[in-house]
Motif scaffolding. Structure first.
Motif, mmCIF file in Angstrom:
data_model
loop_
_atom_site.group_PDB
_atom_site.id
_atom_site.type_symbol
_atom_site.label_atom_id
_atom_site.label_comp_id
_atom_site.label_asym_id
_atom_site.label_seq_id
_atom_site.Cartn_x
_atom_site.Cartn_y
_atom_site.Cartn_z
ATOM 1 N N ALA A 350 0.588 -1.133 0.001
ATOM 2 C CA ALA A 350 -0.162 -0.142 -0.221
ATOM 3 C C ALA A 350 1.037 1.378 -0.551
ATOM 4 O O ALA A 350 0.647 2.105 -0.264
ATOM 5 N N LEU A 351 1.768 1.600 0.886
ATOM 6 C CA LEU A 351 2.625 2.494 0.843
ATOM 7 C C LEU A 351 3.531 2.207 -0.397
ATOM 8 O O LEU A 351 3.821 3.477 -0.531
ATOM 9 N N ASP A 352 3.110 1.529 -1.548
ATOM 10 C CA ASP A 352 4.560 1.678 -2.733
ATOM 11 C C ASP A 352 3.474 3.257 -3.824
ATOM 12 O O ASP A 352 4.428 3.405 -4.342
ATOM 13 N N LEU A 353 2.118 2.928 -3.256
ATOM 14 C CA LEU A 353 1.071 4.482 -3.888
ATOM 15 C C LEU A 353 1.255 5.414 -3.320
ATOM 16 O O LEU A 353 1.248 5.691 -2.183
ATOM 17 N N ASN A 391 -10.467 3.867 -7.678
ATOM 18 C CA ASN A 391 -9.294 3.479 -8.601
ATOM 19 C C ASN A 391 -8.288 3.578 -7.533
ATOM 20 O O ASN A 391 -7.288 2.812 -8.353
ATOM 21 N N ILE A 392 -8.245 3.836 -6.591
ATOM 22 C CA ILE A 392 -7.192 3.421 -5.970
ATOM 23 C C ILE A 392 -6.847 2.396 -5.453
ATOM 24 O O ILE A 392 -6.382 1.439 -4.616
ATOM 25 N N VAL A 398 -4.131 -4.466 -7.101
ATOM 26 C CA VAL A 398 -2.815 -4.579 -8.124
ATOM 27 C C VAL A 398 -1.485 -4.947 -7.172
ATOM 28 O O VAL A 398 -0.938 -6.175 -7.778
ATOM 29 N N ARG A 399 -1.367 -4.049 -6.703
ATOM 30 C CA ARG A 399 0.420 -4.387 -6.163
ATOM 31 C C ARG A 399 0.111 -5.676 -4.981
ATOM 32 O O ARG A 399 1.764 -5.961 -4.630
ATOM 33 N N ILE A 400 -0.377 -5.516 -4.430
ATOM 34 C CA ILE A 400 -1.052 -6.827 -3.444
ATOM 35 C C ILE A 400 -0.566 -8.193 -4.366
ATOM 36 O O ILE A 400 -0.085 -8.734 -4.179
ATOM 37 N N TRP A 401 -1.357 -8.238 -5.330
ATOM 38 C CA TRP A 401 -0.810 -9.482 -6.068
ATOM 39 C C TRP A 401 0.471 -9.386 -6.645
ATOM 40 O O TRP A 401 1.274 -10.745 -7.030
#
Length: 438
Positions: A350-353, A391-392, A398-401
């Protein structure tokens, strides 16, 4: 009486025409005027092209560019005026009478000056009405017909009770109304622009102040017109009371929406820029009017929600006291996964976004043991709900996947096992659910 005034008006007009000179002098002046008109008509395009060429070299909204635009619009009467002044000088030097040419020069000068003054106004309709009234009065005065015209209009009158109403009075009221409303709307736009630019007011207070200023100016203009028209305002008291009762019954919804809009602007519970949810409508408040609020959704659809609904119905304001919004994302992992490690990876994903806030940080909690997965829930905060929440959420999933795929963490899904047993030499199917095949 009216017929005598009409004869006197035409008689004075004929005297003005007779004083212009002999027939030959009149014809010569008319030919000179028509020649100037033709030359001005065929040369105006060259002047307009030159002015447009200079205008394109300047900033679009500069004062010089605006002045060139006005000169381009008035190119035809300007060229005609210069030609007529030249012809007038020639006539005065030679000696023939030049009363008609002089009158045309005066009319053109008045037309140009009036149009330059009224072109400064943004409302073109009111500006044209004011220009027409002013030029009509100036033309009658230049031709010497103003006094006969006023006397003739004054003679056309009728009595309404004890009040005498003349055509001159009606014309004065109409002209005064046009001028007063033109000034009122221009002043209103100027004050509204100043109110919206000031930073001392919140957006809600700006909208309310601008509307109150407009209403006050219009009401003042109406009172000024009525008081100067000679109409007894107290005579409208009874009629106004009856009209108010009728409006109260017939326009309940409109009045309710108006009062609701004022309440919303005063208590600032909903203001332009807020992200709200009313029923199935979710979007950003674009503007607030006297009757409705404009809400633009993520699909660029604009909903006009009555102010009364915003008062009486339940409204979710995502940015009422703070724009920070917490979102929840459910996540399921396989039973053979390392739960503490997975929780740390989900929080890091989550922090990557960039839209996800680091303060407060994302938190991932274990919610329970599901039928086919360990149930986790990611909670994270964003500060821009007007940019969208779906969208977020999608970007976080998607990032978790991606991280699960890199770390080899399985995402389970329900599966069904089929076992076939023999009972009395006959097959029997038995269905069971589980995480994998036996």
């Amino acid at each position: 009486m009216t017929e005598n005034k009409l004869r006197e008006f035409f008689y004075q007009a004929w005297e003005q025409l007779a004083a212009l000179g002999t027939d030959i002098d009149v014809i010569a002046q008319l030919l000179a005027i028509l020649a100037g008109l033709a030359v001005a008509y065929f040369t105006r395009r060259k002047l307009q092209a030159a002015l447009h060429g200079l205008q394109h070299r300047l900033p679009p909204r500069s004062p010089v560019a605006r002045a060139l635009d006005i000169l381009s619009e008035l190119s035809f009467p300007l060229i005609w005026l210069v030609l007529e002044f030249t012809i007038l000088a020639v006539f005065q030097g030679v000696g023939p009478p030049s009363h008609i040419i002089s009158a045309v020069c005066s009319l053109l000068s008045a037309w140009i000056i009036i149009n330059i003054v009224t072109s400064l106004a943004e409302n073109k309709i009111w500006a044209r009405l004011v220009a027409f009234c002013a030029w009509t009065i100036a033309a009658l005065n230049i031709l010497g017909l103003l006094t006969p015209t006023l006397d003739f209009l004054e003679s056309l009158a009728f009595n309404l009770g004890e009040t005498r109403i003349s055509m001159l009075g009606l014309v004065k009221v109409i002209i005064a109304a046009i001028i007063v409303f033109w000034i009122t709307f221009g002043l209103s736009r100027f004050l509204e622009a100043r109110i919206y630019k000031t930073r001392a007011f919140t957006p809600a207070v700006q909208v309310l102040t601008a509307k109150l200023v407009r209403v006050a100016l219009v009401a003042t203009a109406v009172l000024i017109i009525l008081s100067n028209s000679g109409i007894n305002i107290t005579a409208f008291a009874v009629f106004g009371g009856a009209l108010g009762v009728g409006i109260g019954f017939g326009l309940q919804k409109i009045v309710s929406n108006l009062i609701s809009g004022i309440i919303l602007l005063l208590d600032r519970s909903i203001k332009p820029g807020d992200v709200i949810e009313v029923g199935e409508t979710y979007g950003r408040v674009h503007s607030m009017g006297a009757r409705y609020a404009s809400v633009i959704t993520r699909d660029a659809m604009e909903y006009l929600i009555p102010n009364e609904d915003l008062i009486t119905q339940q409204v979710i304001n995502w940015s009422y006291s703070s724009k920070n919004v917490r979102l929840r994302v459910p996540v399921g992992i396989a039973y053979d996964s390392d739960v503490p490690k997975t929780i740390a990876l989900v929080e890091a994903a989550a922090l990557d976004l960039p839209r996800v806030l680091s303060d407060p940080p994302p938190r991932c909690l274990m919610r329970g043991f599901g039928d086919s997965a360990i149930d986790l829930e990611l909670r994270f905060w964003i500060a821009d709900p007007e940019e969208g929440c779906g969208n977020i959420t999608s970007a976080v999933l998607v990032r978790i996947w991606q991280i699960f795929k890199e770390e080899g963490i399985g995402i389970p899904f329900p599966q069904r096992d089929i076992r076939v047993q023999m009972v009395d030499d006959k097959p029997r199917a038995q269905f069971e659910t589980g995480d994998g095949k036996d």
